[in-house]
Design an enzyme around this catalytic site. Structure first.
Site, PDB file in Angstrom:
ATOM      1  N   SER A  26       0.839  -1.190   0.000  1.00  0.00           N
ATOM      2  CA  SER A  26       0.000   0.000   0.000  1.00  0.00           C
ATOM      3  C   SER A  26       0.882   1.251   0.000  1.00  0.00           C
ATOM      4  O   SER A  26       2.004   1.235  -0.534  1.00  0.00           O
ATOM      5  CB  SER A  26      -0.928  -0.044   1.220  1.00  0.00           C
ATOM      6  OG  SER A  26      -1.801   1.054   1.201  1.00  0.00           O
TER       7      SER A  26
ATOM      8  N   TYR B  44      -3.854   7.851  -7.428  1.00  0.00           N
ATOM      9  CA  TYR B  44      -3.054   6.745  -6.896  1.00  0.00           C
ATOM     10  C   TYR B  44      -3.489   6.425  -5.459  1.00  0.00           C
ATOM     11  O   TYR B  44      -3.668   5.254  -5.091  1.00  0.00           O
ATOM     12  CB  TYR B  44      -1.586   7.171  -6.955  1.00  0.00           C
ATOM     13  CG  TYR B  44      -0.598   6.300  -6.225  1.00  0.00           C
ATOM     14  CD1 TYR B  44      -0.053   5.170  -6.827  1.00  0.00           C
ATOM     15  CD2 TYR B  44      -0.180   6.621  -4.936  1.00  0.00           C
ATOM     16  CE1 TYR B  44       0.881   4.386  -6.161  1.00  0.00           C
ATOM     17  CE2 TYR B  44       0.747   5.849  -4.267  1.00  0.00           C
ATOM     18  CZ  TYR B  44       1.275   4.726  -4.879  1.00  0.00           C
ATOM     19  OH  TYR B  44       2.200   3.959  -4.210  1.00  0.00           O
TER      20      TYR B  44
ATOM     21  N   LYS C 178      -5.004   2.903  -3.648  1.00  0.00           N
ATOM     22  CA  LYS C 178      -4.394   2.220  -2.501  1.00  0.00           C
ATOM     23  C   LYS C 178      -5.351   2.171  -1.307  1.00  0.00           C
ATOM     24  O   LYS C 178      -5.327   1.223  -0.522  1.00  0.00           O
ATOM     25  CB  LYS C 178      -3.086   2.915  -2.115  1.00  0.00           C
ATOM     26  CG  LYS C 178      -1.974   2.802  -3.170  1.00  0.00           C
ATOM     27  CD  LYS C 178      -1.481   1.371  -3.342  1.00  0.00           C
ATOM     28  CE  LYS C 178      -0.230   1.308  -4.216  1.00  0.00           C
ATOM     29  NZ  LYS C 178       0.283  -0.061  -4.379  1.00  0.00           N
TER      30      LYS C 178
HETATM   31  N1  NAP Z   1       8.615   4.301  -4.123  1.00  0.00           N
HETATM   32  C1  NAP Z   1       7.942   4.777  -3.099  1.00  0.00           C
HETATM   33  O1  NAP Z   1       8.339   5.804  -2.490  1.00  0.00           O
HETATM   34  C2  NAP Z   1       6.689   4.086  -2.627  1.00  0.00           C
HETATM   35  C3  NAP Z   1       6.040   4.592  -1.502  1.00  0.00           C
HETATM   36  C4  NAP Z   1       4.890   3.967  -1.031  1.00  0.00           C
HETATM   37  C5  NAP Z   1       4.419   2.827  -1.677  1.00  0.00           C
HETATM   38  N2  NAP Z   1       5.058   2.354  -2.781  1.00  0.00           N
HETATM   39  C6  NAP Z   1       4.542   1.113  -3.392  1.00  0.00           C
HETATM   40  O2  NAP Z   1       5.597   0.167  -3.412  1.00  0.00           O
HETATM   41  C7  NAP Z   1       5.416  -0.753  -4.509  1.00  0.00           C
HETATM   42  C8  NAP Z   1       6.683  -0.806  -5.347  1.00  0.00           C
HETATM   43  O3  NAP Z   1       6.910   0.477  -5.889  1.00  0.00           O
HETATM   44  P1  NAP Z   1       8.286   0.884  -6.559  1.00  0.00           P
HETATM   45  O4  NAP Z   1       8.590   2.235  -6.066  1.00  0.00           O
HETATM   46  O5  NAP Z   1       9.264  -0.221  -6.421  1.00  0.00           O
HETATM   47  O6  NAP Z   1       7.796   1.030  -8.096  1.00  0.00           O
HETATM   48  P2  NAP Z   1       8.566   0.796  -9.472  1.00  0.00           P
HETATM   49  O7  NAP Z   1      10.011   0.967  -9.321  1.00  0.00           O
HETATM   50  O8  NAP Z   1       7.841   1.631 -10.479  1.00  0.00           O
HETATM   51  O9  NAP Z   1       8.251  -0.745  -9.779  1.00  0.00           O
HETATM   52  C9  NAP Z   1       6.946  -1.135 -10.103  1.00  0.00           C
HETATM   53  C10 NAP Z   1       6.975  -2.557 -10.615  1.00  0.00           C
HETATM   54  O10 NAP Z   1       5.649  -2.923 -11.020  1.00  0.00           O
HETATM   55  C11 NAP Z   1       5.706  -3.450 -12.354  1.00  0.00           C
HETATM   56  N3  NAP Z   1       4.409  -3.200 -12.987  1.00  0.00           N
HETATM   57  C12 NAP Z   1       3.794  -2.008 -13.180  1.00  0.00           C
HETATM   58  N4  NAP Z   1       2.627  -2.195 -13.814  1.00  0.00           N
HETATM   59  C13 NAP Z   1       2.511  -3.531 -14.017  1.00  0.00           C
HETATM   60  C14 NAP Z   1       1.514  -4.338 -14.625  1.00  0.00           C
HETATM   61  N5  NAP Z   1       0.414  -3.817 -15.160  1.00  0.00           N
HETATM   62  N6  NAP Z   1       1.705  -5.680 -14.654  1.00  0.00           N
HETATM   63  C15 NAP Z   1       2.822  -6.218 -14.127  1.00  0.00           C
HETATM   64  N7  NAP Z   1       3.794  -5.510 -13.533  1.00  0.00           N
HETATM   65  C16 NAP Z   1       3.636  -4.173 -13.492  1.00  0.00           C
HETATM   66  C17 NAP Z   1       6.895  -2.731 -13.005  1.00  0.00           C
HETATM   67  O11 NAP Z   1       7.461  -3.457 -14.074  1.00  0.00           O
HETATM   68  P3  NAP Z   1       7.040  -3.259 -15.603  1.00  0.00           P
HETATM   69  O12 NAP Z   1       6.937  -1.788 -15.864  1.00  0.00           O
HETATM   70  O13 NAP Z   1       8.127  -3.945 -16.361  1.00  0.00           O
HETATM   71  O14 NAP Z   1       5.727  -3.959 -15.746  1.00  0.00           O
HETATM   72  C18 NAP Z   1       7.873  -2.735 -11.836  1.00  0.00           C
HETATM   73  O15 NAP Z   1       8.520  -3.985 -11.731  1.00  0.00           O
HETATM   74  C19 NAP Z   1       4.185  -0.237  -5.271  1.00  0.00           C
HETATM   75  O16 NAP Z   1       3.047  -0.948  -4.851  1.00  0.00           O
HETATM   76  C20 NAP Z   1       4.094   1.208  -4.837  1.00  0.00           C
HETATM   77  O17 NAP Z   1       2.786   1.706  -4.971  1.00  0.00           O
HETATM   78  C21 NAP Z   1       6.179   2.953  -3.277  1.00  0.00           C
END
Ligand code: NAP
Length: 232
Positions: free
Chosen positions: A134, A148, A152
């Protein structure tokens, strides 16, 4: 050997968590749309790994993921991590494209439920766990994070209801905290994210503790947690 399905494993938190789970001896089924990055990760990991490129919004792909896990022995842990922002960079709701809003709901909220439904027979068999990733944007009203954040918030809500309906499973909804990833850079390109931790520095060790603790179903936040606090 315990089996985990991890979505969005080609970069960021998903990739870091997959590496950590593999190092702990888990068998893995990995998903993301980008075949090249996913294949590179699979090649680097030791132990049973099935990498299946595809879109989590595609029901046939979700069925493939569960079937691959069955081939490895079942599902002990399902990590719904794949997510999109719905607008890059983020914009106020007045300017939010409804196509982007719908995409955020489809990928971040609907597809994870679809994967849970597909995986439920195996999860019930193992008494396994669902880990839904989340965000603080689910509970805080940050400007531009409305689409977004709504996706969530809905994810959190159905996670809590699922936990009531499936008491033999653990259903965790976890805010991993801010992380230095591609998603954060795309959300707020002008923000200096150099002070934010990489996923492997904060979120991943905390998530491993949560998974190992067998903590009760519920919503958790990584920031400020210690291993002890995961069990309640
Ligand atoms: N970064 C932050 O500060 C933060 C904070 C709070 C929560 N989050 C949450 O943490 C989680 C990981 O985020 P992150 O920052 O690591 O994001 P990220 O670097 O953008 O990675 C997202 C991953 O999801 C995959 N993805 C996206 N759409 C997809 C789809 N339709 N089908 C299959 N795979 C898909 C992407 O690969 P492809 O594009 O190759 O499909 C990638 O591997 C997410 O749930 C995000 O909402 C992140």
């Amino acid at each position: 050997m315990a089996v985990a399905v991890v979505t969005g494993a080609s970069r960021g938190l998903g990739r870091a968590l997959a590496r950590a789970l593999a190092a702990e001896g888990w068998s893995l089924v990995l998903d993301a749309r980008g075949a090249e990055a996913l294949g590179a990760l699979a090649a680097e990991l030791e132990g049973p790994v099935v990498a299946l490129p595809g879109d989590v919004a595609d029901p046939a792909h979700r069925a493939e993921l569960v079937s691959a896990a069955q081939g490895l022995g079942g599902i002990d842990l399902l990590v719904n991590n794949a997510s999109v922002l719905g607008a890059e960079p983020l914009v106020p709701l007045a300017e939010q494209s409804l196509t982007g809003f719908a995409e955020a709901l489809t990928v971040n909220t609907v597809a994870p439920l679809g994967l849970v439904q597909e995986a439920l027979p195996l999860l019930r068999e193992s008494g396994g766990a669902v880990l839904n990733i989340s965000s603080d944007a689910a509970v805080e009203a940050y400007e531009t994070w409305g689409g977004y954040g709504a996706s969530k918030a809905a994810l959190d809500h159905w996670s809590a209801v699922l936990a009531q309906e499936e008491p033999a499973l653990r259903v965790w909804s976890v805010d991993p905290g801010d992380m230095r990833t591609a998603m954060y850079a795309a959300a707020v390109p002008d923000d200096d994210d150099s002070g934010r931790p990489l996923p492997e520095e904060g979120a991943v060790p905390a998530l491993l503790e949560l998974i190992g603790s067998g903590a009760a179903s519920g919503r958790y936040s990584v920031s400020g947690r210690t291993a002890k606090e995961w069990t309640r």
